[in-house]
Scaffold this active site. Structure first.
Site, mmCIF file in Angstrom:
data_model
loop_
_atom_site.group_PDB
_atom_site.id
_atom_site.type_symbol
_atom_site.label_atom_id
_atom_site.label_comp_id
_atom_site.label_asym_id
_atom_site.label_seq_id
_atom_site.Cartn_x
_atom_site.Cartn_y
_atom_site.Cartn_z
ATOM 1 N N LYS A 1 -11.416 37.920 -1.748
ATOM 2 C CA LYS A 1 -12.045 38.545 -2.908
ATOM 3 C C LYS A 1 -13.437 39.112 -2.564
ATOM 4 C CE LYS A 1 -9.617 35.796 -6.450
ATOM 5 N NZ LYS A 1 -9.814 34.868 -7.592
ATOM 6 N N TYR B 1 -3.255 40.501 -12.666
ATOM 7 C CA TYR B 1 -3.688 39.395 -13.540
ATOM 8 C C TYR B 1 -3.137 39.596 -14.955
ATOM 9 C CZ TYR B 1 -6.995 37.632 -9.974
ATOM 10 O OH TYR B 1 -7.563 37.080 -8.837
ATOM 11 N N PHE C 1 -12.502 36.270 -20.703
ATOM 12 C CA PHE C 1 -13.200 36.494 -19.433
ATOM 13 C C PHE C 1 -12.600 37.620 -18.606
ATOM 14 C CE2 PHE C 1 -10.104 33.049 -18.728
ATOM 15 C CZ PHE C 1 -9.375 33.550 -17.655
ATOM 16 N N ARG D 1 -1.647 27.900 -1.161
ATOM 17 C CA ARG D 1 -2.186 27.430 -2.463
ATOM 18 C C ARG D 1 -2.960 26.121 -2.282
ATOM 19 N NH1 ARG D 1 -2.651 30.277 -7.383
ATOM 20 N NH2 ARG D 1 -2.310 28.450 -8.661
ATOM 21 N N THR E 1 -8.405 26.423 -9.148
ATOM 22 C CA THR E 1 -9.119 27.630 -9.583
ATOM 23 C C THR E 1 -10.632 27.417 -9.702
ATOM 24 O OG1 THR E 1 -7.127 28.145 -10.835
ATOM 25 C CG2 THR E 1 -9.097 29.439 -11.347
ATOM 26 N N ARG F 1 -11.764 26.959 -1.534
ATOM 27 C CA ARG F 1 -12.623 27.045 -2.718
ATOM 28 C C ARG F 1 -13.552 25.832 -2.806
ATOM 29 N NH1 ARG F 1 -7.762 28.997 -6.786
ATOM 30 N NH2 ARG F 1 -8.005 31.249 -6.516
ATOM 31 N N ASN G 1 -14.348 32.729 -6.602
ATOM 32 C CA ASN G 1 -13.739 31.629 -5.845
ATOM 33 C C ASN G 1 -13.061 32.073 -4.545
ATOM 34 O OD1 ASN G 1 -11.576 32.868 -7.013
ATOM 35 N ND2 ASN G 1 -10.966 31.143 -8.301
ATOM 36 N N HIS H 1 -7.624 34.754 -3.428
ATOM 37 C CA HIS H 1 -6.435 34.707 -4.286
ATOM 38 C C HIS H 1 -5.265 34.261 -3.436
ATOM 39 C CE1 HIS H 1 -3.161 35.774 -6.954
ATOM 40 N NE2 HIS H 1 -2.582 36.317 -5.899
ATOM 41 N N GLU I 1 3.960 40.223 -5.744
ATOM 42 C CA GLU I 1 2.587 40.602 -5.373
ATOM 43 C C GLU I 1 2.553 41.353 -4.041
ATOM 44 O OE1 GLU I 1 -0.003 37.212 -7.753
ATOM 45 O OE2 GLU I 1 0.238 37.003 -5.602
HETATM 46 N N1 UDP Z 1 -10.601 32.999 -13.748
HETATM 47 C C1 UDP Z 1 -11.778 32.949 -14.484
HETATM 48 N N2 UDP Z 1 -11.871 32.061 -15.525
HETATM 49 C C2 UDP Z 1 -10.867 31.224 -15.869
HETATM 50 C C3 UDP Z 1 -9.662 31.287 -15.136
HETATM 51 C C4 UDP Z 1 -9.567 32.183 -14.089
HETATM 52 O O1 UDP Z 1 -12.705 33.686 -14.212
HETATM 53 O O2 UDP Z 1 -11.018 30.434 -16.817
HETATM 54 C C5 UDP Z 1 -10.497 33.932 -12.611
HETATM 55 C C6 UDP Z 1 -10.633 33.232 -11.254
HETATM 56 O O3 UDP Z 1 -11.255 34.126 -10.328
HETATM 57 C C7 UDP Z 1 -9.191 33.004 -10.887
HETATM 58 C C8 UDP Z 1 -8.532 34.268 -11.415
HETATM 59 O O4 UDP Z 1 -9.219 34.539 -12.631
HETATM 60 O O5 UDP Z 1 -9.022 32.812 -9.494
HETATM 61 C C9 UDP Z 1 -7.034 34.140 -11.666
HETATM 62 O O6 UDP Z 1 -6.814 33.052 -12.526
HETATM 63 P P1 UDP Z 1 -5.566 32.081 -12.327
HETATM 64 O O7 UDP Z 1 -5.496 31.222 -13.539
HETATM 65 O O8 UDP Z 1 -4.374 32.858 -11.931
HETATM 66 O O9 UDP Z 1 -6.085 31.148 -11.112
HETATM 67 P P2 UDP Z 1 -5.721 31.127 -9.557
HETATM 68 O O10 UDP Z 1 -4.238 31.355 -9.443
HETATM 69 O O11 UDP Z 1 -6.533 32.199 -8.885
HETATM 70 O O12 UDP Z 1 -6.131 29.757 -9.105
HETATM 71 MG MG MG Z 2 -3.033 32.812 -10.282
#
Ligand code: UDP
Ligand code: MG
Length: 159
Positions: free
Chosen positions: A19, A59, A67, A95, A101, A112, A122, A125, A136
């Protein structure tokens, strides 16, 4: 012969995005080093600027969240590096290595957990599951951009 087939079946490809914070902070090499050291194989990689249109697809589960605007602002603030990593159960492995997250809750030892402190910034992705990984990868890469080669340590890494 049948055994080799079973091992090969579990070899997956998964999508990673380094990112904007990873590039701006100069830590892409550290993240890539971890994935390589694990035994995963980098089979596709390119730098690009994301835009709102692609982020609405990528997303899509977050478009209605309050957000989302901030997430788009962050994800378009600098280039990203989009990659495909290959290995046995690569999706769940990456993962786990990424961590949860919220980087403050991510375990030390995860990417992370070790390199980030606040969402949305973070660092990485990682595709959520194998089905999503396939979608994806297709979003960002043509088949001709994904390479096939043998790592020199492959026979030692895999049983
Ligand atoms: N994100 C955020 N606030 C939240 C949840 C997610 O800013 O409350 C952002 C964060 O950068 C995250 C991305 O949106 O990595 C995608 O969210 P997801 O729930 O898919 O989490 P991930 O799969 O990246 O762990
Ligand atoms: Mg995700």
């Amino acid at each position: 012969m049948q055994f080799i087939f079973l091992v090969k079946k579990m070899i997956e490809q998964t999508l990673v995005i380094l990112k904007p914070d990873a590039l701006v902070r100069g830590i892409t090499g550290k993240v890539i080093d971890r994935l390589e050291s694990k035994g995963l194989k980098l089979v596709a990689s390119k730098m690009m600027m994301l835009n709102e249109e692609v982020l609405k697809q990528h997303y899509s589960h977050l478009v209605d969240k309050p957000f989302f605007g901030g997430l788009v602002e962050y994800m378009t603030s600098a280039p990203v590096i989009v990659q495909v990593w290959e290995g046995k159960e690569a999706t769940s492995v990456v993962r786990l290595m990424a961590g949860v997250t919220n980087p403050r809750q991510a375990q030390p030892g995860t990417i992370r957990g070790d390199f980030a402190i606040d969402i949305p910034k973070n660092v990485i992705h990682a595709s959520e599951n194998y089905e999503i990984a396939k979608q994806e990868i297709a979003r960002f890469f043509n088949d001709s951009e994904i390479y096939s080669y043998k790592r020199i340590d492959e026979d030692m890494l895999y049983e």
